[in-house]
Write an enzyme that holds these catalytic residues in place. Structure first.
Site, PDB file in Angstrom:
ATOM      1  N   ASP A   1       1.104  -1.249  -0.027  1.00  0.00           N
ATOM      2  CA  ASP A   1       0.129  -0.163   0.118  1.00  0.00           C
ATOM      3  C   ASP A   1       1.084   1.044   0.004  1.00  0.00           C
ATOM      4  O   ASP A   1       1.594   1.617   0.995  1.00  0.00           O
ATOM      5  CB  ASP A   1      -0.958   0.060   1.166  1.00  0.00           C
ATOM      6  CG  ASP A   1      -1.638   1.196   1.342  1.00  0.00           C
ATOM      7  OD1 ASP A   1      -1.442   2.016   0.493  1.00  0.00           O
ATOM      8  OD2 ASP A   1      -2.459   1.223   2.267  1.00  0.00           O
TER       9      ASP A   1
ATOM     10  N   TYR B   1      -7.188  15.461 -10.213  1.00  0.00           N
ATOM     11  CA  TYR B   1      -6.138  14.537 -10.571  1.00  0.00           C
ATOM     12  C   TYR B   1      -5.099  14.898 -11.383  1.00  0.00           C
ATOM     13  O   TYR B   1      -3.941  14.719 -11.210  1.00  0.00           O
ATOM     14  CB  TYR B   1      -7.191  13.652 -11.281  1.00  0.00           C
ATOM     15  CG  TYR B   1      -6.169  12.288 -12.208  1.00  0.00           C
ATOM     16  CD1 TYR B   1      -5.928  11.245 -11.434  1.00  0.00           C
ATOM     17  CD2 TYR B   1      -5.861  12.667 -13.403  1.00  0.00           C
ATOM     18  CE1 TYR B   1      -5.046  10.411 -12.238  1.00  0.00           C
ATOM     19  CE2 TYR B   1      -5.368  11.608 -14.360  1.00  0.00           C
ATOM     20  CZ  TYR B   1      -4.896  10.578 -13.489  1.00  0.00           C
ATOM     21  OH  TYR B   1      -4.216   9.681 -14.373  1.00  0.00           O
TER      22      TYR B   1
ATOM     23  N   LYS C   1      -1.383  14.904 -10.477  1.00  0.00           N
ATOM     24  CA  LYS C   1      -0.020  14.264 -11.572  1.00  0.00           C
ATOM     25  C   LYS C   1       1.124  15.394 -11.846  1.00  0.00           C
ATOM     26  O   LYS C   1       2.169  15.051 -12.060  1.00  0.00           O
ATOM     27  CB  LYS C   1      -0.753  13.935 -13.044  1.00  0.00           C
ATOM     28  CG  LYS C   1      -1.539  12.400 -12.377  1.00  0.00           C
ATOM     29  CD  LYS C   1      -0.439  11.360 -12.460  1.00  0.00           C
ATOM     30  CE  LYS C   1      -1.498   9.966 -12.216  1.00  0.00           C
ATOM     31  NZ  LYS C   1      -0.578   8.816 -12.303  1.00  0.00           N
TER      32      LYS C   1
END
Lengths: 418, 393
Positions: A226, A322, A326
């Site tokens: 994880d 998102y 990034k």
């Protein structure tokens, strides 16, 4: 003819692991234009806008007409090998450890004479050759002379392997095998001859389609991982870290929507936790141990691949948070690249357009198949690239950003972009 | 383009050849070596610093100083100063610059100095940062330095003309013979052709004895008027003609000819003598392929026929073609920029009747040739001078 690469023998534990050394990396500013093209796999030289003279080495003025308009243009690289030598002595530590080293002088059809690293399958001069531009261990552009026609086992040439990161017989760690893209990457690496593939999967109690099939591949070992849990990363790093030659970070968290279309910061926080902090945590645990293995024989640590997104380059409002995560990951990847450089470990950033998965369901085609992304990653490793923009959308974004970043921002705000 | 007739070098004297004995490695700086050369020059001429009103300097390792800083370092106050960063072409170029200064009256007594040191790691550092093009387009390719550049050329010339390692070896062996009587040569043992051929490879097709050995050393000579030279009773040589050229034939894909080929007719027309009149020849010999190229381009044999020329001559000081009569750089050593002076200083000794080794019999005319600065794929500077005996010791 190049002898096919052999599966590396077990490392002799008594022999000291060599310190990584780099070839000379000092370049003039103007010469870095070649590196910019080589990072994406192109061979470009300056061609005078006024008189069309192609020149090399790179200059500040046209050597024929003195024009200062010297755009970089792609060169096909064909030429005549006019002379060759094999060095058995070098002033530089990196080459001293690697002699004999073969070099050639090539008269390019485009005009100039270039000094090249010469592939072992090029016949003695006079011979036709194809010159390509590669990044060396220092991340700098160098020219390499290849046989004009491909020959068997070409990629296995000892010198060429200094410029590439071919997964053949290498041990790879893919950080997330639960996504469609992650699974495609594992399969592509297995097909490319990777020796061992460790595959991370978060929340192992969740049964995800395809993961069981991956486990059937003889190279594959699943590892619970994880990337939001420092302890989990530390545990995996202590198990496999000292053996990883190539790390491919496929772990990502992807949800749609921007700012006003969503309440609160929970989703954005998760995106940052996986996409940005996940990379940071991985880099802190795996970076140092990979750096220590930059010159560890045939299968030394060679590459770190980040699955980013073309949305890292300019915000795509429909997937706004998102995109932001990034962009953060891209910035951190540049830091990682700078820190991995002394070991010669290449950081490869992959900027796909929208992938055809559940999180991009509402985006119109064209969308990239996970297989296409995986193939682009394997190709980048084999060719030794540094920045990869797979798919039509990514390519279009690149072009439009180059033409007018501000204009493109406006178009994206108006709902264009994919 | 040139319609005006070039002035000759009448009235100019070249005198006082000085060589400071070379060593393989030195802990001293380039400044030290050049200082010794100047001291040797003053002592040899029997004059003082105050008599010198012009200075011309070459040295790769003077950095961060130039000739200017060196003047304060040495306590010299010239009214004319030049710094010539042309490596192996420095000697010929210093000669022609200094001669014109003396003729024009800008200076009357010019000390031409070249020297470099060689620390244990300085050659590598020089090669790594030699030029922008070398840094961008040569050094990252194996970092072989000049060995790699001349290996390319040697490979090309051997394949296209048929010249062999034995032919190149004959030059190297003869130069070693010449060096054996020259007290300052670093190589003191005879070299056989067998040893040359079987030496360890460095950069194919070059082997150990094809490559000059970097070392520390210094050279100097004096340029002044004939009247001065006579008043000080200095034996001297006269300058009959000189040439220099930079970046010759840029369109050639590989440097199979140098600037001498462009300018040799000019050289011999100035000199009033031809290649056949030379009693000794000093070519720049960092690698034998370059020696052979100069023999062709300076008209001693047709282009591409160095092999036949080498096979038909002997190159010892008493041979049919005395060449590099002190042993050249291949046997004396390459002391950085002083390598560009070595042949000129040796020619002066022979012409003024003061050779340190075997004398060339009846040396009346000498040709000295220079070559320097592998910027990218070729040496950019070429030059040559024809000297004649003036007054002998």
């Amino acid at each position: 003819m190049t002898a096919p690469l052999q599966r590396p023998k077990r490392k002799n534990p008594v022999v000291k692991t060599r310190h990584p050394t780099l070839p000379p990396w000092t370049r003039s500013r103007v010469a870095l234009g070649m590196t910019a093209a080589a990072a994406e796999g192109r061979f470009e030289l300056q061609r005078c806008e006024q008189c069309a003279t192609v020149q090399y080495p790179p200059r500040e003025a046209c050597c024929r007409c003195l024009s200062e308009e010297l755009p970089w243009v792609e060169i096909d690289g064909l030429g005549d090998l006019i002379s060759q030598t094999t060095l058995l002595h070098s002033h530089d530590l990196y080459f001293r450890e690697r002699v004999p080293w073969r070099l050639g002088m090539v008269r390019l059809d485009a005009g100039p004479t270039v000094v090249v690293h010469l592939h072992g399958d090029v016949t003695a001069p006079p011979a036709r050759v194809r010159v390509a531009c590669k990044l060396d261990k220092a991340g700098m552009a160098v020219l390499v002379g290849f046989p004009q026609e491909d020959v068997p086992n070409m990629a296995d040439d000892r010198q060429l392997r200094e410029f590439t990161c071919d997964p053949k017989f290498r041990r790879v760690f893919v950080t997330d095998g639960k996504t469609a893209t992650g699974q495609a990457v594992v399969r592509a690496l297995a097909a490319a001859g990777a020796e061992l593939i460790w595959v991370g999967h978060a929340e192992p109690w969740k049964r995800v389609p395809g993961l069981v099939d991956l486990q059937a591949l003889p190279q594959v070992t699943l590892l619970p991982l994880d990337v939001t849990d420092p302890r989990s990363i530390k545990e995996v790093a202590s198990q496999v870290g000292p053996k990883v030659d190539i790390l491919v970070n496929t772990a990502e968290y992807h949800r749609a929507y921007g700012i006003s279309t969503r309440a609160g910061t929970d989703i954005a926080r998760m995106e940052m936790d996986v996409n940005y902090l996940g990379l940071l945590r991985l880099a802190q645990e795996f970076g140092p141990v990979m750096k220590a293995r930059g010159a560890d024989g045939q299968s030394s640590a060679v590459a770190w691949v980040n699955l980013l997104s073309i949305f890292a380059l300019s915000n795509f409002p429909a997937h706004g948070t998102y995109s932001a995560s990034k962009a953060a990951a891209l910035s951190l990847a540049q830091c990682l690249r700078a820190e991995m450089k002394p070991a010669g470990v290449r950081v490869i950033n992959v900027f796909p357009g929208p992938i055809d998965d559940e999180w991009n369901q509402l985006l119109p085609p064209p969308k990239l198949s996970p297989q296409a992304v995986a193939n682009a990653i394997v190709a980048a490793l084999r060719d030794g690239l540094e920045d990869v923009y797979p798919g039509d959308v990514a390519q279009e974004w690149r072009t439009r950003l180059k033409e007018s970043a501000k204009g493109f921002e406006r178009e994206l705000a108006a709902g264009s972009g994919t | 383009m040139t319609s005006r007739r070039r002035a000759d070098y009448r009235g100019v004297a070249v005198a006082v050849p000085v060589t400071i004995p070379y060593v393989r490695y030195s802990t001293k700086s380039a400044h030290w070596w050049i200082a010794r050369a100047l001291a040797g020059l003053l002592e040899g001429a029997g004059i003082s610093k105050a008599d010198v009103d012009g200075v011309c300097v070459s040295g790769f390792l003077l950095f961060p100083d130039t000739a200017v800083g060196l003047m304060q370092h040495l306590g010299v106050t010239p009214r004319w100063l030049d710094h010539i960063p042309m490596g192996g072409n420095s000697g010929v170029v210093a000669l022609r610059r200094a001669a014109r200064a003396v003729q024009a009256g800008d200076a009357e007594v010019v000390a031409c100095l070249a020297g470099d040191t060689n620390h244990v790691d300085s050659f590598r550092q020089t090669v790594a940062s030699f030029s922008q093009f070398a840094r961008d387009a040569v050094y990252p390719y194996g970092s072989g330095g000049p060995n790699a550049s001349f290996a390319f050329l040697t490979d090309y010339v051997m394949r296209t003309t048929g010249i062999t390692r034995e032919d190149y070896g004959k030059l190297c062996v003869a130069q070693r013979t010449n060096a054996l009587s020259f007290p300052h040569a670093l190589f003191k043992k005879p070299l056989t052709l067998g040893e040359y051929l079987s030496a360890r490879p460095i950069a194919e097709p070059l082997h150990l004895f094809d490559c000059v050995m970097p070392c520390a050393g210094a050279e100097a000579f004096l340029v002044t008027t004939e009247e001065r030279a006579k008043s000080w009773s200095l034996p001297f040589a006269r300058i009959l003609g000189t040439i220099e050229r930079h970046n010759a034939y840029p369109e050639d894909p590989i440097q199979y000819r140098g600037g001498w080929a462009m300018d040799r007719d000019d050289l011999y027309a100035q000199a009033g003598v031809g290649p056949e009149d030379m009693d000794l020849v000093q070519v720049y010999d960092d690698y034998p392929v370059i020696s052979a190229m100069q023999l062709e381009d300076l008209g001693f044999c047709p282009k591409g026929e160095a092999q036949a020329f080498i096979r038909s001559h002997t190159f010892n000081n008493e041979g049919s073609f005395p060449l590099n009569t002190s042993g050249g750089q291949l046997s004396v050593g390459q002391a950085g920029a002083a390598g560009g002076y070595l042949g000129l200083v040796e020619a002066l000794r022979q012409l003024t009747g003061r050779p340190l080794g075997v004398a060339v019999p009846d040396a009346e005319h000498a040709l000295v040739s220079g070559f320097g600065m592998i910027n990218y794929d070729r040496g950019l500077c070429s030059g040559a001078a024809v000297l004649s005996r003036g007054s002998v010791a």
